[in-house]
Enzyme design. Structure first.
Site, PDB file in Angstrom:
ATOM      1  N   SER A  55       0.857  -1.182   0.000  1.00  0.00           N
ATOM      2  CA  SER A  55       0.000   0.000   0.000  1.00  0.00           C
ATOM      3  C   SER A  55       0.887   1.223   0.000  1.00  0.00           C
ATOM      4  O   SER A  55       2.070   1.144   0.320  1.00  0.00           O
ATOM      5  CB  SER A  55      -0.890   0.020   1.235  1.00  0.00           C
ATOM      6  OG  SER A  55      -0.096   0.273   2.372  1.00  0.00           O
ATOM      7  N   LYS A  56       0.270   2.346  -0.361  1.00  0.00           N
ATOM      8  CA  LYS A  56       1.040   3.591  -0.383  1.00  0.00           C
ATOM      9  C   LYS A  56       1.642   3.818   0.984  1.00  0.00           C
ATOM     10  O   LYS A  56       2.784   4.194   1.132  1.00  0.00           O
ATOM     11  CB  LYS A  56       0.119   4.760  -0.712  1.00  0.00           C
ATOM     12  CG  LYS A  56      -0.229   4.859  -2.165  1.00  0.00           C
ATOM     13  CD  LYS A  56      -0.977   6.146  -2.421  1.00  0.00           C
ATOM     14  CE  LYS A  56      -2.147   5.860  -3.341  1.00  0.00           C
ATOM     15  NZ  LYS A  56      -2.941   7.013  -3.663  1.00  0.00           N
ATOM     16  N   ARG A  57       0.823   3.525   2.009  1.00  0.00           N
ATOM     17  CA  ARG A  57       1.300   3.794   3.366  1.00  0.00           C
ATOM     18  C   ARG A  57       2.421   2.859   3.770  1.00  0.00           C
ATOM     19  O   ARG A  57       3.302   3.219   4.512  1.00  0.00           O
ATOM     20  CB  ARG A  57       0.138   3.711   4.347  1.00  0.00           C
ATOM     21  CG  ARG A  57      -0.734   4.929   4.254  1.00  0.00           C
ATOM     22  CD  ARG A  57      -1.895   4.885   5.220  1.00  0.00           C
ATOM     23  NE  ARG A  57      -2.861   5.888   4.836  1.00  0.00           N
ATOM     24  CZ  ARG A  57      -3.825   5.675   3.951  1.00  0.00           C
ATOM     25  NH1 ARG A  57      -3.959   4.505   3.400  1.00  0.00           N
ATOM     26  NH2 ARG A  57      -4.650   6.638   3.621  1.00  0.00           N
ATOM     27  N   GLY A  63       4.807   2.004   2.226  1.00  0.00           N
ATOM     28  CA  GLY A  63       6.066   2.307   1.550  1.00  0.00           C
ATOM     29  C   GLY A  63       6.201   1.762   0.147  1.00  0.00           C
ATOM     30  O   GLY A  63       7.300   1.445  -0.290  1.00  0.00           O
TER      31      GLY A  63
END
Ligand code: GLU
Length: 483
Positions: free
Chosen positions: A240-242, A244
Site C-alpha cells: 500500500s502507499k502507506r 512504503g
C-alpha cells in the site's frame, strides 16, 4: 464502438507501482484495440490532493511513455457539470436530501455493528417531501439505490459478482458542504467521457455495483469493468502507499529503464503463455483482459534487475545513453564533455544491472581519479610500476592510430617487451586511469578516454606511486592518497 479506457488517479501521493500497472493495462487495452486513452485527475478531495502529486503522476506517465489521447482532465474543473447532474437526479426523484444529523447516523451505525449487521443508512429521509422539523442543515444528498433485486458486476477478471441491492447503501453523493463524492463524479465522468472499459484495482469492486446503479439512473449503459488483483510485496504482504510502496520515480532514480519497468509491470498479474520478455509492440499486440490473473501478483526485485539488464544490453545504445545522461547529470556531469555516450553504454552494459551502477562505474570517463582504490593499489602498484607505466606512456604517445586495436597492440607490445603477462600491465594501467580495479577491457577503456586524458592520468599515477610507494611498497598501506 471505439474502445476508450481511462486512468483516474487521485493525486494524494506519488504514482506508485500499483497505479502505474493500472495505467499500463488501461493504456495497453486502448492501444490494442485502436482506441483512446484518457487521463483524469480525481482531485475532488482538496485536502489531500496536491499539485506536487499531480506533477509526479504526469512525470511518471511521461517517463513510462504512457501517452494519453485526452486530458489530463481535472475533476475540480467540472463542478458545474456535477451540480447539473445532481439537480437532475433530485428533480427526477432518483436522489433525495437527507437531513439526519451526523450523530443519528453514527448511532444507527453503532447499533447495527453491535447486532453484527452490515452498517447502512435506514433510509428515513428517502420519502420525505419536505425537511423534517428536527432537520440538520445543510443536508447531504443520497442516491436512491434500488431496494429490491441484485446488481451484477460482470467483471472481466473476477467473473460474475452479485451484490444484493438491499445491502448497498443509499450512498451519499453530495456532502453537507456541497461537494460531490467519488462514486458520483466517477460515474458522471465515465459517462461524459464515453469510457467503455474501466480497468482498475479490485479495491473498487464493490464501488462498481454502486456505480452501475448510478449510471443506470442516468440512463446510460455501464462500461465493462475489469478489477485487477492487488500487488503483494516480496514477503507476500499487501502493498500500500502507506506501507512504503515505491513510486515509479524512485525506480527511475534507482536506475531502471522505462522499458524494463513496463515489462515488469505487465507481468505483474498478466501472462501470455510463458513469455517473459515483451517489447512494447508485443505487449500491445498480445495484451488481453482475459489473461489477467485472478490472484495477487508479488513484487520480485531479482526479476526486475534481470529485465533491466536485458534492456540495457538490447535497447538501442543511444536510447540507453539518453537515460544514462540523465543519471550523469544528477551527478553534476555533462556527458558532452566525454566520449560518445552510446560507446560508454556498449562498453558497460554487460557489467551493469542498473543505470545507477553504470553511471557510477562511468564517472572516471569524465573525472581524473582523485584517489586510488586502496586495496587494488596495494595489490597492483609497486616500485616497479612507474617504470612500467612510463613504458606504456611512451608506447601510447607514439601511437598513430588511437583505436581499440591500436591501444591493444601497444599494451601487448609493452607486456611482450617486459616479458610479463598482459594483466600485469593492464591492471596497474587500469587503476592509474580509472582509480579502481573495475572497468571495461583496457583497450576499450583507453580508446574511449582518449590520448590526452590517458597520458595525463598515467603520468599522474607514476608521480603518485613514486611518492607513495617506497622500495618495500609499504607506504601503500596508507592509500588512498592524492595523485
Ligand atoms: N481515483 C481512484 C483511485 O485513485 C480510482 C477511481 C477509478 O478508477 O474509478 O483509487
Amino acid at each position: 464502438m471505439i474502445v476508450k479506457t481511462r486512468f483516474a488517479p487521485s493525486p494524494t501521493g506519488d504514482l506508485h507501482i500499483g497505479g502505474a500497472r493500472t495505467a499500463l493495462f488501461s493504456w495497453l487495452y486502448a492501444r490494442r484495440h485502436g482506441g483512446r486513452f484518457v487521463l483524469r485527475i480525481e482531485d475532488t478531495d482538496r485536502e489531500r490532493s496536491t499539485r506536487e502529486a499531480i506533477n509526479t503522476i504526469l512525470e511518471g506517465m511521461a517517463w513510462l511513455g504512457l501517452d494519453y489521447d485526452e486530458g489530463p482532465f481535472f475533476q475540480t474543473e467540472r463542478f458545474e457539470r456535477y451540480r447539473e447532474v445532481i439537480q437532475m437526479l433530485l428533480a427526477q426523484g432518483k436522489a433525495y436530501c437527507c437531513y439526519c444529523s451526523r450523530e443519528r447516523v453514527e448511532q444507527l451505525r453503532a447499533g447495527q455493528l453491535s447486532r453484527k449487521e452490515k452498517p447502512r443508512y435506514d433510509r428515513r429521509c428517502r420519502s420525505l417531501t419536505k425537511p423534517p422539523a428536527d432537520a440538520s442543515t445543510p443536508p447531504v444528498v443520497r442516491f436512491k439505490t434500488p431496494e429490491e433485486g441484485e446488481t451484477v458486476v460482470d467483471d472481466r477478471v473476477r467473473g460474475r459478482v452479485v451484490f444484493r441491492n438491499h445491502e448497498l447503501d443509499d450512498l451519499i453523493i453530495v456532502r453537507a458542504d456541497g461537494t460531490p463524492t467519488y462514486n458520483l463524479v466517477v460515474v458522471i465522468d465515465d459517462m461524459d467521457m464515453a469510457i467503455t472499459h474501466v480497468i482498475r484495482g479490485d479495491d473498487h469492486l464493490s464501488n462498481a455495483a454502486r456505480q452501475i446503479n448510478l449510471i443506470k439512473a442516468l440512463g446510460v449503459a455501464p462500461p465493462v469493468y475489469a478489477h485487477v488483483p492487488i500487488i503483494l510485496d516480496e514477503g507476500g504482504r499487501k502493498l500500500s502507499k502507506r506501507a512504503g510502496a515505491a513510486s515509479v520515480m524512485e525506480y527511475r532514480d534507482q536506475g531502471f529503464l522505462p522499458e524494463a519497468m513496463l515489462n515488469y509491470l505487465v507481468r505483474l498479474g498478466w501472462a501470455h503463455g510463458d513469455q517473459e520478455i515483451f517489447s512494447i509492440d508485443e505487449m500491445v499486440e498480445h495484451f488481453d483482459i482475459h489473461e489477467i490473473n485472478q490472484s495477487a501478483a508479488s513484487l520480485n526485485r531479482p526479476k526486475l534487475l534481470w529485465l533491466n539488464q536485458h534492456y540495457l544490453m538490447t535497447c538501442d545504445p543511444s536510447h540507453v545513453g539518453r537515460h544514462l545522461s540523465w543519471h550523469l547529470g544528477v551527478r553534476g556531469i555533462d556527458p558532452v564533455d566525454g566520449p560518445p555516450i552510446e560507446e560508454i553504454v556498449k562498453s558497460q552494459a554487460q557489467r551493469s544491472k542498473t543505470l545507477l551502477e553504470m553511471a557510477e562505474q562511468s564517472l572516471f570517463f569524465y573525472r581524473d581519479p582523485t584517489d586510488y582504490d586502496a586495496k587494488a593499489a596495494r595489490k597492483a602498484f609497486s616500485s616497479q610500476t612507474p617504470g612500467l607505466l612510463a613504458r606504456v606512456r611512451a608506447e601510447l604517445s607514439g601511437l598513430e592510430d588511437w583505436t581499440v586495436e591500436g591501444v591493444h597492440d601497444a599494451v601487448m607490445a609493452v607486456a611482450h617487451a617486459l616479458g610479463v603477462k598482459l594483466g600485469e600491465v593492464a591492471q596497474p594501467l587500469r587503476i592509474a586511469v580509472c582509480g579502481g580495479p573495475v572497468s571495461p577491457p583496457i583497450d576499450i577503456t583507453l580508446s574511449l578516454l582518449g590520448r590526452e586524458a590517458t597520458l595525463r592520468r598515467v603520468e599522474a599515477a607514476e608521480v603518485w606511486i613514486q611518492r607513495n610507494v617506497g622500495n618495500a611498497g609499504s607506504a601503500l598501506d596508507s592509500a588512498p592518497g592524492q595523485p
